[in-house]
Scaffold this active site. Structure first.
Site, mmCIF file in Angstrom:
data_model
loop_
_atom_site.group_PDB
_atom_site.id
_atom_site.type_symbol
_atom_site.label_atom_id
_atom_site.label_comp_id
_atom_site.label_asym_id
_atom_site.label_seq_id
_atom_site.Cartn_x
_atom_site.Cartn_y
_atom_site.Cartn_z
ATOM 1 N N CYS A 75 0.803 -1.222 0.000
ATOM 2 C CA CYS A 75 0.000 0.000 0.000
ATOM 3 C C CYS A 75 0.840 1.277 0.000
ATOM 4 O O CYS A 75 0.306 2.362 -0.205
ATOM 5 C CB CYS A 75 -0.945 -0.016 1.199
ATOM 6 S SG CYS A 75 -1.992 -1.487 1.263
ATOM 7 N N HIS A 135 -3.603 6.711 2.327
ATOM 8 C CA HIS A 135 -3.985 5.395 1.802
ATOM 9 C C HIS A 135 -5.390 5.072 2.278
ATOM 10 O O HIS A 135 -5.730 5.275 3.451
ATOM 11 C CB HIS A 135 -2.992 4.340 2.286
ATOM 12 C CG HIS A 135 -3.468 2.943 2.103
ATOM 13 N ND1 HIS A 135 -3.983 2.485 0.907
ATOM 14 C CD2 HIS A 135 -3.526 1.887 2.959
ATOM 15 C CE1 HIS A 135 -4.335 1.218 1.050
ATOM 16 N NE2 HIS A 135 -4.069 0.830 2.280
ATOM 17 N N ASN A 149 -10.329 -0.835 -0.482
ATOM 18 C CA ASN A 149 -8.874 -0.744 -0.340
ATOM 19 C C ASN A 149 -8.244 -1.321 -1.595
ATOM 20 O O ASN A 149 -8.292 -2.531 -1.833
ATOM 21 C CB ASN A 149 -8.437 -1.519 0.899
ATOM 22 C CG ASN A 149 -6.932 -1.486 1.117
ATOM 23 O OD1 ASN A 149 -6.156 -1.113 0.236
ATOM 24 N ND2 ASN A 149 -6.498 -1.895 2.303
#
Length: 343
Positions: free
Chosen positions: A122, A268, A299
């Site tokens: 990420c 993020h 996500n």
């Protein structure tokens, strides 16, 4: 005395264009609930996620990347032939070699651009952005394409109540080019490998080669399952909330600005509660626009920051020239934060 001649590039670098691609299929929480014992209210309250996008067979890692990158290149206003390097961050391109970046560079029509993949979870977009900045200032490329792309639906265990609802697919891209002024701040990045077990793939690929079923994940019928992403939710949450706020502040300090100087915050997109906690800890003023793209995108790991950036600009919630703090964090555990000027 060294005989090596140094090559000098631009004084600074900046993001010149951004593009995104979200798969056609929109998956609401109700679909996730067909396989796990939970509720729409629980998913929304725990993560903020209402829907996510899942790719079809044609929406491959390469195909999504080409779509997002084409938009970024058009937004930057340069021909693809001037792209000197293509950096792709992904954990869901399942061919070990060659790098998917080479296929993308060719399909975009670059002139034999350097092309490679990185695996930084990420934080991958921040890692790629830092590499791009270095290449431009060093002079090894005039323009660099940075792509974050994932098909995390391929790595999702739909029977795992802790993670089944989290992940989505998509691609985000930016073109980084030369600048006479600093528009990408110093990167604060690092890793905490002692916490690697908190986010990981259930089993390594070579476990399937051994052929010992006792090492492999099985479903309720005893069939071998494909590897999936797993995480220790509470441990990750605590780390992200307490440690990443510190990293974000360090990035502000390194750029020589304060929270009051910010226009936009693009973290993020892992969890709305993490985002809200960071906003509170950083004491961000009310005028700062905060990306919460996770609500409809889920996500998407390395793709989440450029996708959120693209949406904020497309909706007018942010505008060209705004000062934004971006921070990515995840499996490794790795992180990267910097301050940028939006394209």
């Amino acid at each position: 005395m060294s005989k090596i001649k140094a090559r000098k590039g631009a004084p600074y670098a900046r993001i010149l264009g951004v593009g995104g691609y979200r798969p056609v299929r929109v998956v609401p929480n109700e679909v996730i609930l067909e396989r796990i014992d939970s509720s729409d209210e629980w998913i929304r309250s725990r993560s903020g996620i209402e829907t996510r996008h899942w790719a079809n067979d044609e929406e491959t890692v390469a195909a999504m990347s080409v779509e997002a990158a084409g938009k970024a290149i058009a937004d930057a206003g340069i021909p693809a032939e001037r792209i000197g390097a293509v950096v792709v961050s992904t954990v869901s391109h399942f061919s070990q070699t060659p790098a998917v970046a080479t296929e993308i560079a060719d399909k975009l029509g670059t002139d034999k651009a350097a092309a490679f993949d990185i695996s930084a979870g990420c934080a991958g977009f921040g890692y790629g952005l830092t590499l791009a900045k270095g290449m431009i200032v060093e002079g090894s490329a005039e323009y660099v394409l940075v792509i974050g792309v994932e098909r995390l639906s391929d790595l999702t265990d739909l029977e795992d109540r802790a993670t089944a609802f989290l992940f989505g697919d998509g691609a985000g891209a930016v073109v980084v080019g030369p600048s006479e002024e600093p528009h990408i701040g110093p990167t604060v990045w690092g890793s905490e490998g002692d916490k690697a077990e908190t986010i990981k793939q259930t089993v390594p690929w070579n476990a399937y080669r051994v052929g010992d079923a006792s090492q492999l994940p099985l479903d309720d019928q005893g069939n071998v399952k494909f590897p999936a992403l797993t995480q220790e939710g509470q441990a990750v949450f605590r780390w992200a909330v307490f440690e990443m706020a510190k990293v974000a502040q360090q990035a502000l300090d390194a750029a020589g600005i304060t929270a009051d100087d910010l226009d936009v915050f693009i973290p993020h997109q892992a969890n709305v509660r993490i985002i809200d906690s960071m906003v509170k800890t950083l004491k961000l003023p009310e005028h700062v626009t905060v990306a919460r793209d996770i609500r409809t995108t889920g996500n998407t790991s390395a793709a989440s920051i450029p996708l959120a950036m693209e949406r904020l600009l497309a909706t007018g919630e942010a505008k060209s020239g705004d000062t934004a703090l971006v921070i990515g964090f995840g499996a490794g555990l790795v992180y990267a934060a910097t301050v940028v000027t939006l394209p």
